[in-house]
Scaffold this motif. Structure first.
Motif, PDB file in Angstrom:
ATOM      1  N   PHE A 142      36.305 -53.816 -21.872  1.00 52.86           N
ATOM      2  CA  PHE A 142      35.089 -54.431 -21.337  1.00 52.86           C
ATOM      3  C   PHE A 142      35.135 -54.500 -19.809  1.00 52.86           C
ATOM      4  O   PHE A 142      34.151 -54.178 -19.124  1.00 52.86           O
ATOM      5  CB  PHE A 142      34.917 -55.842 -21.901  1.00 52.86           C
ATOM      6  CG  PHE A 142      34.545 -55.877 -23.362  1.00 52.86           C
ATOM      7  CD1 PHE A 142      34.112 -54.740 -24.013  1.00 52.86           C
ATOM      8  CD2 PHE A 142      34.634 -57.057 -24.086  1.00 52.86           C
ATOM      9  CE1 PHE A 142      33.769 -54.761 -25.364  1.00 52.86           C
ATOM     10  CE2 PHE A 142      34.293 -57.102 -25.422  1.00 52.86           C
ATOM     11  CZ  PHE A 142      33.865 -55.951 -26.061  1.00 52.86           C
ATOM     12  N   ILE A 143      36.264 -54.932 -19.269  1.00 52.88           N
ATOM     13  CA  ILE A 143      36.391 -55.057 -17.821  1.00 52.88           C
ATOM     14  C   ILE A 143      36.284 -53.694 -17.151  1.00 52.88           C
ATOM     15  O   ILE A 143      35.598 -53.530 -16.131  1.00 52.88           O
ATOM     16  CB  ILE A 143      37.728 -55.737 -17.467  1.00 52.88           C
ATOM     17  CG1 ILE A 143      37.695 -57.208 -17.899  1.00 52.88           C
ATOM     18  CG2 ILE A 143      38.010 -55.644 -15.969  1.00 52.88           C
ATOM     19  CD1 ILE A 143      39.010 -57.939 -17.700  1.00 52.88           C
ATOM     20  N   GLY A 144      36.960 -52.695 -17.723  1.00 51.48           N
ATOM     21  CA  GLY A 144      36.864 -51.352 -17.164  1.00 51.48           C
ATOM     22  C   GLY A 144      35.450 -50.815 -17.195  1.00 51.48           C
ATOM     23  O   GLY A 144      34.992 -50.173 -16.235  1.00 51.48           O
ATOM     24  N   MET A 145      34.720 -51.096 -18.275  1.00 49.83           N
ATOM     25  CA  MET A 145      33.342 -50.632 -18.376  1.00 49.83           C
ATOM     26  C   MET A 145      32.453 -51.342 -17.357  1.00 49.83           C
ATOM     27  O   MET A 145      31.571 -50.722 -16.758  1.00 49.83           O
ATOM     28  CB  MET A 145      32.819 -50.868 -19.791  1.00 49.83           C
ATOM     29  CG  MET A 145      31.387 -50.435 -20.010  1.00 49.83           C
ATOM     30  SD  MET A 145      30.950 -50.479 -21.756  1.00 49.83           S
ATOM     31  CE  MET A 145      31.567 -52.078 -22.228  1.00 49.83           C
ATOM     32  N   PHE A 146      32.682 -52.642 -17.161  1.00 49.90           N
ATOM     33  CA  PHE A 146      31.890 -53.386 -16.177  1.00 49.90           C
ATOM     34  C   PHE A 146      32.051 -52.783 -14.782  1.00 49.90           C
ATOM     35  O   PHE A 146      31.074 -52.646 -14.033  1.00 49.90           O
ATOM     36  CB  PHE A 146      32.321 -54.854 -16.176  1.00 49.90           C
ATOM     37  CG  PHE A 146      31.521 -55.728 -15.262  1.00 49.90           C
ATOM     38  CD1 PHE A 146      30.295 -56.228 -15.653  1.00 49.90           C
ATOM     39  CD2 PHE A 146      31.990 -56.043 -13.996  1.00 49.90           C
ATOM     40  CE1 PHE A 146      29.543 -57.028 -14.805  1.00 49.90           C
ATOM     41  CE2 PHE A 146      31.256 -56.842 -13.141  1.00 49.90           C
ATOM     42  CZ  PHE A 146      30.034 -57.340 -13.557  1.00 49.90           C
ATOM     43  N   LYS A 147      33.260 -52.396 -14.435  1.00 52.55           N
ATOM     44  CA  LYS A 147      33.486 -51.800 -13.109  1.00 52.55           C
ATOM     45  C   LYS A 147      32.986 -50.359 -13.039  1.00 52.55           C
ATOM     46  O   LYS A 147      32.532 -49.908 -11.977  1.00 52.55           O
ATOM     47  CB  LYS A 147      34.972 -51.870 -12.765  1.00 52.55           C
ATOM     48  CG  LYS A 147      35.489 -53.293 -12.591  1.00 52.55           C
ATOM     49  CD  LYS A 147      36.940 -53.319 -12.168  1.00 52.55           C
ATOM     50  CE  LYS A 147      37.864 -52.796 -13.241  1.00 52.55           C
ATOM     51  NZ  LYS A 147      39.293 -52.926 -12.856  1.00 52.55           N
ATOM     52  N   ASP A 148      33.066 -49.647 -14.152  1.00 53.24           N
ATOM     53  CA  ASP A 148      32.646 -48.243 -14.158  1.00 53.24           C
ATOM     54  C   ASP A 148      31.135 -48.065 -14.041  1.00 53.24           C
ATOM     55  O   ASP A 148      30.670 -46.940 -13.838  1.00 53.24           O
ATOM     56  CB  ASP A 148      33.133 -47.551 -15.435  1.00 53.24           C
ATOM     57  CG  ASP A 148      34.623 -47.279 -15.397  1.00 53.24           C
ATOM     58  OD1 ASP A 148      35.209 -47.357 -14.299  1.00 53.24           O
ATOM     59  OD2 ASP A 148      35.210 -47.004 -16.459  1.00 53.24           O
ATOM     60  N   THR A 149      30.369 -49.155 -14.184  1.00 54.21           N
ATOM     61  CA  THR A 149      28.920 -49.016 -14.018  1.00 54.21           C
ATOM     62  C   THR A 149      28.558 -48.535 -12.619  1.00 54.21           C
ATOM     63  O   THR A 149      27.456 -48.022 -12.401  1.00 54.21           O
ATOM     64  CB  THR A 149      28.220 -50.358 -14.291  1.00 54.21           C
ATOM     65  OG1 THR A 149      28.778 -51.380 -13.449  1.00 54.21           O
ATOM     66  CG2 THR A 149      28.382 -50.766 -15.745  1.00 54.21           C
ATOM     67  N   SER A 150      29.477 -48.699 -11.660  1.00 55.74           N
ATOM     68  CA  SER A 150      29.204 -48.222 -10.295  1.00 55.74           C
ATOM     69  C   SER A 150      29.053 -46.712 -10.242  1.00 55.74           C
ATOM     70  O   SER A 150      28.467 -46.178  -9.286  1.00 55.74           O
ATOM     71  CB  SER A 150      30.339 -48.654  -9.356  1.00 55.74           C
ATOM     72  OG  SER A 150      30.432 -50.049  -9.286  1.00 55.74           O
ATOM     73  N   LEU A 151      29.551 -46.016 -11.255  1.00 53.62           N
ATOM     74  CA  LEU A 151      29.467 -44.552 -11.259  1.00 53.62           C
ATOM     75  C   LEU A 151      28.056 -44.041 -11.503  1.00 53.62           C
ATOM     76  O   LEU A 151      27.812 -42.846 -11.366  1.00 53.62           O
ATOM     77  CB  LEU A 151      30.413 -43.983 -12.310  1.00 53.62           C
ATOM     78  CG  LEU A 151      31.908 -44.237 -12.068  1.00 53.62           C
ATOM     79  CD1 LEU A 151      32.736 -43.719 -13.233  1.00 53.62           C
ATOM     80  CD2 LEU A 151      32.368 -43.595 -10.766  1.00 53.62           C
ATOM     81  N   VAL A 152      27.114 -44.926 -11.877  1.00 52.31           N
ATOM     82  CA  VAL A 152      25.741 -44.456 -12.085  1.00 52.31           C
ATOM     83  C   VAL A 152      25.117 -44.001 -10.780  1.00 52.31           C
ATOM     84  O   VAL A 152      24.051 -43.360 -10.783  1.00 52.31           O
ATOM     85  CB  VAL A 152      24.866 -45.548 -12.737  1.00 52.31           C
ATOM     86  CG1 VAL A 152      25.368 -45.892 -14.118  1.00 52.31           C
ATOM     87  CG2 VAL A 152      24.793 -46.801 -11.862  1.00 52.31           C
ATOM     88  N   GLY A 153      25.758 -44.308  -9.653  1.00 54.22           N
ATOM     89  CA  GLY A 153      25.267 -43.802  -8.376  1.00 54.22           C
ATOM     90  C   GLY A 153      25.245 -42.285  -8.321  1.00 54.22           C
ATOM     91  O   GLY A 153      24.486 -41.698  -7.544  1.00 54.22           O
ATOM     92  N   ILE A 154      26.063 -41.628  -9.175  1.00 47.83           N
ATOM     93  CA  ILE A 154      26.115 -40.168  -9.188  1.00 47.83           C
ATOM     94  C   ILE A 154      24.812 -39.569  -9.694  1.00 47.83           C
ATOM     95  O   ILE A 154      24.491 -38.409  -9.411  1.00 47.83           O
ATOM     96  CB  ILE A 154      27.310 -39.689 -10.047  1.00 47.83           C
ATOM     97  CG1 ILE A 154      27.647 -38.227  -9.761  1.00 47.83           C
ATOM     98  CG2 ILE A 154      27.024 -39.866 -11.518  1.00 47.83           C
ATOM     99  CD1 ILE A 154      28.248 -37.976  -8.435  1.00 47.83           C
ATOM    100  N   ILE A 155      24.026 -40.343 -10.452  1.00 46.06           N
ATOM    101  CA  ILE A 155      22.758 -39.832 -10.989  1.00 46.06           C
ATOM    102  C   ILE A 155      21.560 -40.498 -10.303  1.00 46.06           C
ATOM    103  O   ILE A 155      20.462 -40.506 -10.838  1.00 46.06           O
ATOM    104  CB  ILE A 155      22.678 -40.049 -12.512  1.00 46.06           C
ATOM    105  CG1 ILE A 155      22.817 -41.523 -12.868  1.00 46.06           C
ATOM    106  CG2 ILE A 155      23.728 -39.217 -13.219  1.00 46.06           C
ATOM    107  CD1 ILE A 155      22.611 -41.817 -14.337  1.00 46.06           C
ATOM    108  N   GLY A 156      21.791 -41.064  -9.121  1.00 43.97           N
ATOM    109  CA  GLY A 156      20.687 -41.587  -8.328  1.00 43.97           C
ATOM    110  C   GLY A 156      20.228 -42.981  -8.701  1.00 43.97           C
ATOM    111  O   GLY A 156      19.103 -43.367  -8.358  1.00 43.97           O
ATOM    112  N   MET A 157      21.066 -43.753  -9.372  1.00 43.46           N
ATOM    113  CA  MET A 157      20.748 -45.139  -9.700  1.00 43.46           C
ATOM    114  C   MET A 157      21.613 -46.047  -8.828  1.00 43.46           C
ATOM    115  O   MET A 157      22.715 -45.679  -8.424  1.00 43.46           O
ATOM    116  CB  MET A 157      20.980 -45.425 -11.181  1.00 43.46           C
ATOM    117  CG  MET A 157      20.115 -44.579 -12.096  1.00 43.46           C
ATOM    118  SD  MET A 157      20.415 -44.952 -13.841  1.00 43.46           S
ATOM    119  CE  MET A 157      19.877 -46.654 -13.867  1.00 43.46           C
TER     120      MET A 157
END
Length: 385
Positions: free
Chosen positions: A313-328
């Motif tokens: 869960f913690i890793g997924m919460f931090k990995d949401t920052s990767l959505v910047g790769i698709i312009g979000m």
């Protein structure tokens, strides 16, 4: 002749005595945790020395020399840089965070409609907190409302277009709002799907086992960036002409699929740790496969892997920052986007924004970690007889 009582049994319990002074209090804690041995003492002294060297500078930068108010870059720039601060000044520009705080939280969501986001958040907290507190009754009803009813309510509140609510396209979403939506949906979906995938991988049916193994190993074999890129860029190419799906929805599905694959392996580890005698005991009672799994095996397996589940869960919460790769733009993305604002372009603005974003991420991750420790201790019944 006098009679002597030769009984060695007490007629009453001995009174409790206070533990030795060396075994209680602050001094006992320090001796046990920081100065238990010579290596521990050396490491403690070295750690205190490092803290003494770093902490005063951090306090000066973050609090004492920080600029808390202001309307533009001049408040956080030195005289040589066109500002009001003396040359050589170095401090946090919290005025930048204060000026951009609403945008950090909501992105480009319409200002007059942000009450909808706050209402959805309030409903979520009102349903989540009772579910997390063990003493609160009616857990089943609470879970049905949170996982069965709330998603539809939140969808209509955030997107709108019905009941007189203006439509707000997901392209205008951003900030902490996007981070929380992605992580909450990912967490809510990954756990049940991960359990099903773990059970499928241990299934005796060859087809089901093969499908689960291929799915898990394929998703775990690629980084999340690749999954998001495929969902955002490649997936639309395989759709019929004129058919499309919202980019945010595609990101949600990508994050949920990725987290489910990792969750499946965590749960499978817990299933493998259950002794064979538990299965045999359930079979002796005449329980079916699903009764054995739901009533005997899964509760024990999930309890064993609480740290792994929360770590996912913690890793997924931090990995949401990767959505910047698709312009979000999640919280970190929206903070970095505002670095280019000429009205706040100073040497202290970027590090202040990153420290703020890091603190928000740490706050949520630390909360999840502490709650998992609480649940571990509450469910730790191995010492009971």
């Amino acid at each position: 002749m006098a009679q002597t009582n030769l009984s060695f049994a007490r007629t009453e319990m001995a009174a409790d005595e206070r533990p030795p002074s060396k075994e209680q209090g602050v001094i006992a804690w320090l001796r046990k945790n920081l100065f238990a041995s010579v290596p521990d003492t050396i490491l403690t002294l070295v750690g205190l020395l490092i803290v003494a060297m770093i902490l005063p500078r951090v306090i000066d930068w973050a609090f004492i020399n920080a600029q808390w108010t202001g309307t533009d870059r001049s408040y956080c720039a030195t005289v040589a840089q066109g500002g009001v601060q003396p040359d050589g000044w170095s401090g946090a520009c919290w005025a930048f965070v204060g000026a951009k705080f609403q945008q950090f939280m909501f992105g480009q969501y319409p200002i007059d409609q942000r009450w909808r986001v706050m209402l959805a958040g309030a409903i979520f907290l009102a349903l989540l907190v009772p579910l997390l507190v063990p003493s609160v009754p009616r857990k089943l009803l609470n879970a049905v409302l949170l996982f069965g009813v709330f998603p539809f309510v939140a969808f209509f509140l955030l997107v709108g277009g019905v009941f007189g609510l203006p439509f707000v396209e997901t392209a205008r979403w951003g900030g902490l709002m996007v981070t929380l939506v992605l992580s909450i949906v990912g967490i809510s979906v990954s756990l049940p799907f991960g359990i099903l995938l773990a059970l499928g991988r241990r299934s005796k049916l060859p087809v089901i086992k093969l499908v689960c193994v291929v799915f898990i190993e394929t998703i775990r074999g690629v980084p999340l960036v690749t999954v998001l890129f495929m969902a955002s860029v490649m997936f639309p190419l395989f759709l019929p002409a004129g058919m499309t799906f919202d980019k945010f929805l595609r990101a949600l599905v990508g994050v949920a699929i990725f987290a489910s694959a990792y969750m499946a392996e965590v749960v499978r580890g817990g299933l493998q740790a259950i002794p064979k005698g538990q299965y045999e005991g359930a079979a002796s009672l005449g329980l079916t496969y699903w009764q054995t799994t739901g009533l005997v095996i899964l509760p024990q397996a999930l309890k064993l892997v609480i740290p792994g589940i929360v770590n996912t869960f913690i890793g997924m919460f931090k990995d949401t920052s990767l959505v910047g790769i698709i312009g979000m733009f999640d919280l970190l993305g929206i903070v970095r986007q505002n670095f280019s604002d000429a009205n706040w372009a100073t040497a202290q603005t970027p590090i202040t924004g990153l420290v703020f974003a890091g603190f928000i991420f740490w706050l949520f991750c630390f909360g999840m970690s502490r709650y998992s420790i609480y649940m571990e201790r509450r469910l730790d019944t191995g010492h009971k007889r």
